[in-house]
Design an enzyme around this catalytic site. Structure first.
Site, PDB file in Angstrom:
ATOM      1  N   HIS A  10       0.862  -1.190   0.000  1.00  0.00           N
ATOM      2  CA  HIS A  10       0.000   0.000   0.000  1.00  0.00           C
ATOM      3  C   HIS A  10       0.894   1.235   0.000  1.00  0.00           C
ATOM      4  O   HIS A  10       1.266   1.745   1.055  1.00  0.00           O
ATOM      5  CB  HIS A  10      -0.911  -0.012   1.234  1.00  0.00           C
ATOM      6  CG  HIS A  10      -1.905   1.103   1.260  1.00  0.00           C
ATOM      7  ND1 HIS A  10      -3.074   1.039   1.987  1.00  0.00           N
ATOM      8  CD2 HIS A  10      -1.918   2.331   0.672  1.00  0.00           C
ATOM      9  CE1 HIS A  10      -3.760   2.160   1.840  1.00  0.00           C
ATOM     10  NE2 HIS A  10      -3.070   2.961   1.057  1.00  0.00           N
ATOM     11  N   GLU A  16      -2.708  -1.742  -3.025  1.00  0.00           N
ATOM     12  CA  GLU A  16      -3.820  -1.012  -2.425  1.00  0.00           C
ATOM     13  C   GLU A  16      -3.528   0.482  -2.469  1.00  0.00           C
ATOM     14  O   GLU A  16      -2.367   0.893  -2.418  1.00  0.00           O
ATOM     15  CB  GLU A  16      -3.990  -1.412  -0.953  1.00  0.00           C
ATOM     16  CG  GLU A  16      -4.216  -2.882  -0.699  1.00  0.00           C
ATOM     17  CD  GLU A  16      -4.293  -3.198   0.774  1.00  0.00           C
ATOM     18  OE1 GLU A  16      -4.794  -4.282   1.108  1.00  0.00           O
ATOM     19  OE2 GLU A  16      -3.836  -2.368   1.596  1.00  0.00           O
ATOM     20  N   HIS A  62      -7.755  -6.653   7.383  1.00  0.00           N
ATOM     21  CA  HIS A  62      -7.532  -5.656   8.420  1.00  0.00           C
ATOM     22  C   HIS A  62      -7.756  -6.271   9.803  1.00  0.00           C
ATOM     23  O   HIS A  62      -8.863  -6.666  10.151  1.00  0.00           O
ATOM     24  CB  HIS A  62      -8.404  -4.408   8.270  1.00  0.00           C
ATOM     25  CG  HIS A  62      -7.787  -3.211   8.939  1.00  0.00           C
ATOM     26  ND1 HIS A  62      -6.914  -2.361   8.284  1.00  0.00           N
ATOM     27  CD2 HIS A  62      -7.849  -2.759  10.212  1.00  0.00           C
ATOM     28  CE1 HIS A  62      -6.503  -1.418   9.112  1.00  0.00           C
ATOM     29  NE2 HIS A  62      -7.041  -1.642  10.290  1.00  0.00           N
TER      30      HIS A  62
END
Length: 239
Positions: free
Chosen positions: A43, A70, A190
């Site tokens: 990310h 991401e 997550h």
């Protein structure tokens, strides 16, 4: 079986703390794959506090499983991923200074914006996923926007798990069933960990992929990377 994509952001955080190239991000990615990871996730954020933009093409050259990027679809991010052409791009609604992802897209309010972005990514041959909360309506409008998959934000599940795991999983099962009816793929991520992952996977066995970074890298400090990846993969086996 559900695939495990290892998010290596935290490895980059350690590297950046001292400069230089220790730990070697590319070697860690190779080792994750060698030890059984089905994919590598990164990310890249605008401040480059962990993954740097320069890491993306370098990782693209060495990752042999699935490469997932991401990020918030700014012009800079889209330029980066359209050039790198990863296997999957996961769109998250994070602000530039946000510490970590903590909510999903409002796919109703952002429908037109997301549709335009997804069209561009699809034209480049990149599979797309939209980060959403456990909400059937958000899943429905993600599908309407043209997403190939959604990724369920599992922070609330992890937070509630130790208090009442049946209540914690309930909205995720409901949304996962809706996603299956819509005919699109399903990812999750997550705060998933060795504590709560197996229960999640057993209740949603049609889950395509989980993306796990923080907990996995923390566990690896005690268990070692090879054993940690094996333990996470074991959690994904349907018993």
């Amino acid at each position: 079986m559900t695939k495990l994509s290892v998010n290596i952001n935290k490895v980059a955080t350690i590297r950046n703390a001292r400069g230089g190239n220790t730990p070697d991000l590319l070697q860690i990615a190779r080792d994750c794959e060698l030890f059984g990871a089905d994919g590598i996730t990164v990310h890249p954020r605008p401040d480059e506090r962990h993954i740097r933009r320069a890491d993306v093409p370098a990782l693209r050259a060495v990752v042999r499983t699935e490469f997932n990027i991401e990020g918030y679809p700014s012009k800079e991010f889209l330029d980066l991923v359209l050039k790198a052409k990863p296997d999957q791009v996961t769109l998250v609604p994070d602000k530039p200074d946000q510490l970590t992802s903590n909510h999903g897209w409002d796919t109703v309010a952002e429908q037109e914006f997301l549709k335009d972005v997804l069209d561009d990514l699809r034209s480049a041959g990149i599979r797309t996923s939209i980060f959403i909360d456990a909400d059937c309506r958000m899943a429905e409008y993600a599908a309407k926007a043209g997403a190939d998959r959604v990724e369920l934000y599992t922070g609330p599940y992890a937070e509630e798990y130790t208090r009442n795991r049946e209540a914690a999983i309930a909205p995720f099962i409901e949304t996962a069933n809706q996603v299956r009816r819509l005919g699109i793929g399903l990812n999750a991520g997550h705060d998933l960990s060795l504590v709560n992952l197996a229960y999640f996977a057993q209740n949603i066995p049609w889950l395509d992929e989980v993306s796990i970074g923080h907990a996995l890298i923390c566990d690896a400090l005690y268990l070692g990377l090879e054993k940690t990846i094996a333990d996470y993969k074991n959690c994904l086996k349907i018993k």
